[in-house]
Structures are given as structure tokens and as C-alpha cells.
Design an enzyme around this catalytic site. Structure first.
Site, PDB file in Angstrom:
ATOM      1  N   GLY A   1       4.755  -7.360 -28.885  1.00 17.36           N
ATOM      2  CA  GLY A   1       4.862  -8.680 -29.518  1.00 17.36           C
ATOM      3  C   GLY A   1       5.743  -8.626 -30.753  1.00 17.36           C
TER       4      GLY A   1
ATOM      5  N   GLY B   1       7.638 -11.606 -32.852  1.00 16.20           N
ATOM      6  CA  GLY B   1       6.908 -12.636 -33.583  1.00 16.20           C
ATOM      7  C   GLY B   1       7.015 -12.485 -35.096  1.00 16.20           C
ATOM      8  CD  GLN B   2       4.491 -16.397 -38.907  1.00 12.50           C
ATOM      9  OE1 GLN B   2       3.344 -16.375 -38.474  1.00 12.50           O
ATOM     10  NE2 GLN B   2       4.815 -17.063 -39.989  1.00 12.50           N
TER      11      GLN B   2
ATOM     12  CG  ASP C   1       7.884 -10.369 -27.797  1.00  9.24           C
ATOM     13  OD1 ASP C   1       7.656 -11.238 -26.922  1.00  9.24           O
ATOM     14  OD2 ASP C   1       7.377 -10.421 -28.935  1.00  9.24           O
TER      15      ASP C   1
ATOM     16  NE  ARG D   1      10.370 -16.006 -22.137  1.00  8.90           N
ATOM     17  CZ  ARG D   1       9.301 -16.460 -22.781  1.00  8.90           C
ATOM     18  NH1 ARG D   1       9.286 -16.483 -24.099  1.00  8.90           N
ATOM     19  NH2 ARG D   1       8.250 -16.918 -22.147  1.00  8.90           N
TER      20      ARG D   1
ATOM     21  CG  ASP E   1       3.926  -9.809 -19.248  1.00  8.64           C
ATOM     22  OD1 ASP E   1       2.885  -9.774 -19.956  1.00  8.64           O
ATOM     23  OD2 ASP E   1       4.110 -10.652 -18.353  1.00  8.64           O
TER      24      ASP E   1
ATOM     25  CE1 TYR F   1      -5.241 -14.929 -32.027  1.00 12.20           C
ATOM     26  CE2 TYR F   1      -6.428 -16.058 -33.782  1.00 12.20           C
ATOM     27  CZ  TYR F   1      -5.503 -15.111 -33.375  1.00 12.20           C
ATOM     28  OH  TYR F   1      -4.847 -14.364 -34.314  1.00 12.20           O
TER      29      TYR F   1
ATOM     30  CE  LYS G   1      -5.714 -11.311 -31.719  1.00 13.55           C
ATOM     31  NZ  LYS G   1      -4.756 -10.219 -31.941  1.00 13.55           N
TER      32      LYS G   1
HETATM   33  N1  LIG Z   1       0.244 -14.935 -38.165  1.00 17.16           N
HETATM   34  C1  LIG Z   1      -1.011 -15.004 -38.589  1.00 17.16           C
HETATM   35  O1  LIG Z   1      -1.341 -15.781 -39.486  1.00 17.16           O
HETATM   36  C2  LIG Z   1      -2.048 -14.088 -37.991  1.00 17.16           C
HETATM   37  C3  LIG Z   1      -3.365 -14.147 -38.484  1.00 17.16           C
HETATM   38  C4  LIG Z   1      -4.329 -13.328 -37.925  1.00 17.16           C
HETATM   39  C5  LIG Z   1      -3.988 -12.426 -36.932  1.00 17.16           C
HETATM   40  N2  LIG Z   1      -2.715 -12.383 -36.475  1.00 17.16           N
HETATM   41  C6  LIG Z   1      -2.416 -11.464 -35.377  1.00 17.16           C
HETATM   42  O2  LIG Z   1      -1.246 -10.725 -35.660  1.00 17.16           O
HETATM   43  C7  LIG Z   1      -0.523 -10.502 -34.451  1.00 17.16           C
HETATM   44  C8  LIG Z   1       0.911 -10.976 -34.605  1.00 17.16           C
HETATM   45  O3  LIG Z   1       0.889 -12.360 -34.928  1.00 17.16           O
HETATM   46  P1  LIG Z   1       2.227 -13.181 -35.158  1.00 17.16           P
HETATM   47  O4  LIG Z   1       1.972 -14.142 -36.252  1.00 17.16           O
HETATM   48  O5  LIG Z   1       3.395 -12.262 -35.236  1.00 17.16           O
HETATM   49  O6  LIG Z   1       2.265 -14.027 -33.792  1.00 17.16           O
HETATM   50  P2  LIG Z   1       3.543 -14.643 -33.053  1.00 17.16           P
HETATM   51  O7  LIG Z   1       3.037 -15.702 -32.140  1.00 17.16           O
HETATM   52  O8  LIG Z   1       4.611 -14.957 -34.036  1.00 17.16           O
HETATM   53  O9  LIG Z   1       4.029 -13.391 -32.178  1.00 17.16           O
HETATM   54  C9  LIG Z   1       3.331 -12.950 -31.059  1.00 17.16           C
HETATM   55  C10 LIG Z   1       4.329 -12.350 -30.110  1.00 17.16           C
HETATM   56  O10 LIG Z   1       3.632 -11.956 -28.922  1.00 17.16           O
HETATM   57  C11 LIG Z   1       4.515 -12.160 -27.849  1.00 17.16           C
HETATM   58  N3  LIG Z   1       3.801 -12.248 -26.581  1.00 17.16           N
HETATM   59  C12 LIG Z   1       3.093 -13.292 -26.075  1.00 17.16           C
HETATM   60  N4  LIG Z   1       2.650 -12.981 -24.835  1.00 17.16           N
HETATM   61  C13 LIG Z   1       3.083 -11.715 -24.567  1.00 17.16           C
HETATM   62  C14 LIG Z   1       2.953 -10.837 -23.463  1.00 17.16           C
HETATM   63  N5  LIG Z   1       2.286 -11.214 -22.344  1.00 17.16           N
HETATM   64  N6  LIG Z   1       3.523  -9.623 -23.542  1.00 17.16           N
HETATM   65  C15 LIG Z   1       4.196  -9.241 -24.648  1.00 17.16           C
HETATM   66  N7  LIG Z   1       4.375 -10.027 -25.720  1.00 17.16           N
HETATM   67  C16 LIG Z   1       3.820 -11.254 -25.679  1.00 17.16           C
HETATM   68  C17 LIG Z   1       5.240 -13.456 -28.169  1.00 17.16           C
HETATM   69  O11 LIG Z   1       6.460 -13.552 -27.446  1.00 17.16           O
HETATM   70  C18 LIG Z   1       5.436 -13.327 -29.670  1.00 17.16           C
HETATM   71  O12 LIG Z   1       6.705 -12.802 -29.983  1.00 17.16           O
HETATM   72  C19 LIG Z   1      -1.281 -11.220 -33.335  1.00 17.16           C
HETATM   73  O13 LIG Z   1      -2.068 -10.281 -32.646  1.00 17.16           O
HETATM   74  C20 LIG Z   1      -2.146 -12.203 -34.081  1.00 17.16           C
HETATM   75  O14 LIG Z   1      -3.334 -12.470 -33.374  1.00 17.16           O
HETATM   76  C21 LIG Z   1      -1.735 -13.186 -36.979  1.00 17.16           C
END
Ligand SMILES: NC(=O)c1ccc[n+]([C@@H]2O[C@H](COP(=O)([O-])OP(=O)(O)OC[C@H]3O[C@@H](n4cnc5c(N)ncnc54)[C@H](O)[C@@H]3O)[C@@H](O)[C@H]2O)c1
Length: 321
Positions: free
Chosen positions: A7, A10-11, A31, A33, A48, A137, A141
Site C-alpha cells: 500500500g 498511499g498517504q 501497491d 496500482r 495486490d 474497517y 483492524k
Molecule cells: N491515514 C490515517 O489517518 C490512518 C489512521 C489510522 C490508520 N491508518 C492505517 O495506515 C495505513 C496506511 O494508510 P494511508 O492513509 O496511507 O491509506 P491510503 O488509503 O492513502 O493508502 C492505502 C493504500 O493501499 C492500497 N491498496 C488498497 N487495496 C490494496 C490491495 N488489495 N493490495 C495492495 N494495495 C492496496 C491503495 O491503493 C492505497 O495506495 C492503513 O493500513 C490505514 O488503515 C491510517
């Protein structure tokens, strides 16, 4: 150290790649994609996590020292598609754990969340309470925390993780219920107005992204014998939505913020704790936040300004989702 991220587009992945590279890791970013412009400090490939065979093949080929498992569907998007959320968050973690077991990968870092908690908890909320999440969610978790602890006990996997508060960073939010916090910055600077999808008295734990990334890295590096748990609360600050809106508006020289609660997102926010008790993280591995709300606002405003200047198209319709 050879480090794999799932992943990674992502952020959190965005900032984690930068920090891992800066400390000398060889970073393998995966990731579903690939991003439009992949960070060249990592070696990218598609993965994936719902595809168990692909997970195992990737771990077998790369033989990494540790994994940061970030791939997930977040809370608000998760309620729109619970089946996908189960497949990615629950099935994806299971595949990663099995992949680690089969390839003898040593450490799996897990990113849990305040969404594992349900309503009616003590304030502040400690680590060890009954977890009764209200969203798919949160359910995935919470069970992920338990599943990882099982692999640690049964197979000796070094499974560790933090429960992140809502993270605030200068990037496009991923569909979490805490996204309103970032939109005060984005829309405040972009258009001077924003209607938040929550009540003004909403109060949840928030954290500036660099603190969250540092927590992951420090927990990963902590001596195993110092850790009395596998999953830790971490806390930084908890302003109400109105307090945050007023502080951001004051810092940017005025903005027109108001509130129109969305029942689904408000319901999720109301089920989360106001504050986390992170005494165990402080004691076991020396966790301390560096950024309070004022320091976060101060740091984030120029970052969001720069992002809006360089990527205006990404935010044109951002808060619609
Ligand atoms: N951002 C927050 O505020 C926050 C808070 C608590 C926990 N988290 C956890 O931190 C982690 C990262 O969060 P984030 O903010 O970067 O989320 P995000 O949604 O920005 O990134 C998640 C990434 O996972 C990828 N993804 C989705 N399905 C997938 C699959 N089947 N295979 C591979 N990749 C896949 C998406 O393409 C995306 O790039 C997550 O596990 C999230 O639960 C984030």
C-alpha cells in the site's frame, strides 16, 4: 536493511519511503496500482495483497528483513464497500502473515487505528480495553491485531504495530473519517471556505504525519525484550473540530468554515475515543510526540500551499468524496 512496503502509494507510504531511504534502507514499494510518478528512492512493483500466491512469490523473491503492511481500505470508503474492506484488510493481512511464515520473514509492522475502539470507553482510552468497533474497517483492524499476535505466539513472527490517530499530512486523504481536519487546511487555503462533514464539538485524536512515521520506525527498531505488547496506542493532540477550524482560520488570515454533519461519518467519529492513553508506548519504547496542534498548523500550512501550487488538479474536487 531491506524493507518492503505494501500500500506504498498511499498517504503514509509517501512519507515512509522518504524516511526509510534517508536512514539507508533499500526500499521495495508495492501497491495494487503504481502511482503516476513513483518515488525513485524505492524499487516499485505491483502487488495486490488479496492475491496470496502473489504475496508469497514477492516475499520469496525479495527476502526482505521487514515489512510495513499499509495496504488497506480506510473507514469511510470501507462503509461504502464492506466486502472489499474485508477482502483487503482481513484477507490481505492473512496473506501477509502466511507469506512471512513461509518465507521466514522476521518482522511485520502493522498499522492499526483508533477505529478498533467502540463507544463508551474511558477517556483517555488505554491500550487494553474491550474492542467493540462499529465499522468494517475497525472490525478488520481489531481482528488483525489478534491475528498478528497469534502468529507471534504460534510461529515466533515479530509482529508489532501502532494504533494511529487520524493522520494529517499535505497529501490527498484516503477516505478516512478524520479527513475533515486536513480539508480545513486544503479548502481554507484553496477557496477560503469549507463545510465540514462533522459537528463542531467532534473531538478525536489527531497526529501530524511525521510523528506517525517516526512512531512506526521507532517501534520497529525497539529491542524486542523491552516490548510488553505487540500493539500500542500513540497520542499527540485532540482539538475539537471547531477549535481546529478556528486555529487554522486564524493562522491563514481568515476563512469561512462551517459544519454540516454527514450521519454516516459522524456516527463513525462519535464511536471513536476523545483521547488515547499512550503510557505503555512512552514507557516501553520511549514514544513522545514532537508536534502539538500549533506546531502542526505552523508546519502544515506551507506544505499544503506548495501542494496546491504544484498539484492544483488533484484538489479541484477533493472534498466531494
Ligand atoms: N491515514 C490515517 O489517518 C490512518 C489512521 C489510522 C490508520 N491508518 C492505517 O495506515 C495505513 C496506511 O494508510 P494511508 O492513509 O496511507 O491509506 P491510503 O488509503 O492513502 O493508502 C492505502 C493504500 O493501499 C492500497 N491498496 C488498497 N487495496 C490494496 C490491495 N488489495 N493490495 C495492495 N494495495 C492496496 C491503495 O491503493 C492505497 O495506495 C492503513 O493500513 C490505514 O488503515 C491510517
Amino acid at each position: 536493511m531491506r524493507t518492503l512496503i505494501t500500500g506504498a502509494a498511499g498517504q503514509v507510504g509517501h512519507d515512509l519511503i522518504e524516511r526509510l531511504h534517508a536512514q539507508g534502507d533499500e526500499v521495495f514499494a508495492t501497491d495494487m496500482r503504481l502511482p503516476a510518478s513513483p518515488d525513485p528512492r524505492a524499487q516499485w512493483s505491483t502487488l495486490d495483497v488479496t492475491d496470496g500466491a502473489a504475496v508469497e512469490a514477492t516475499l520469496d523473491a525479495l527476502r526482505v528483513d521487514r515489512i510495513f503492511h499499509l495496504a488497506a481500505i480506510l473507514s469511510a470508503r470501507g462503509e461504502a464497500n464492506p466486502a472489499l474492506t474485508y477482502a483487503v484488510n482481513q484477507g490481505g493481512l492473512y496473506n501477509m502473515l502466511e507469506g512471512c511464515r513461509k518465507t521466514e520473514t522476521r518482522q511485520l509492522m502493522f498499522t492499526s487505528t483508533i477505529a478498533v475502539f467502540g463507544p463508551g470507553l474511558p477517556d483517555p482510552t488505554p491500550d487494553a480495553v474491550s474492542l467493540e468497533p462499529t465499522t468494517m474497517y475497525g472490525v478488520t483492524k481489531a481482528s488483525g491485531e489478534l491475528l498478528g499476535a497469534y502468529y507471534a505466539r504460534r510461529y515466533g513472527l515479530d509482529f508489532r504495530g501502532v494504533r494511529f490517530p487520524g493522520l494529517i499530512a499535505a497529501s490527498l486523504p484516503g477516505g478516512g473519517s478524520s479527513d475533515y481536519a486536513l480539508y480545513f487546511f486544503i479548502e481554507g487555503l484553496r477557496s477560503g471556505r469549507y463545510t465540514a462533514f462533522c459537528r463542531p464539538d467532534t473531538r478525536i485524536p489527531l497526529m501530524y504525519m511525521p510523528d506517525g512515521i517516526r512512531a512506526l520506525l521507532e517501534l520497529s527498531a525497539a529491542p524486542r525484550e523491552r516490548l510488553r505488547r505487540s500493539i500500542y496506542n500513540i497520542h499527540a493532540f485532540s482539538p475539537s473540530a471547531r477549535e481546529l477550524a478556528e486555529a487554522v482560520a486564524a493562522a491563514i488570515g481568515g476563512a469561512d468554515f462551517d459544519f454540516d454533519p454527514d450521519p454516516v461519518r459522524q456516527g463513525i467519529l462519535d464511536s471513536w475515543p476523545n483521547r488515547l492513553d499512550d503510557a505503555n508506548a512512552r514507557e516501553d519504547w520511549g514514544w513522545r510526540p514532537e508536534f502539538d496542534v500549533e506546531a502542526t498548523i505552523h508546519a502544515l500550512i506551507p506544505e499544503v500551499r506548495e501542494l496546491l501550487r504544484t498539484h492544483p488538479e488533484a484538489f479541484a474536487d477533493a472534498h466531494a468524496g
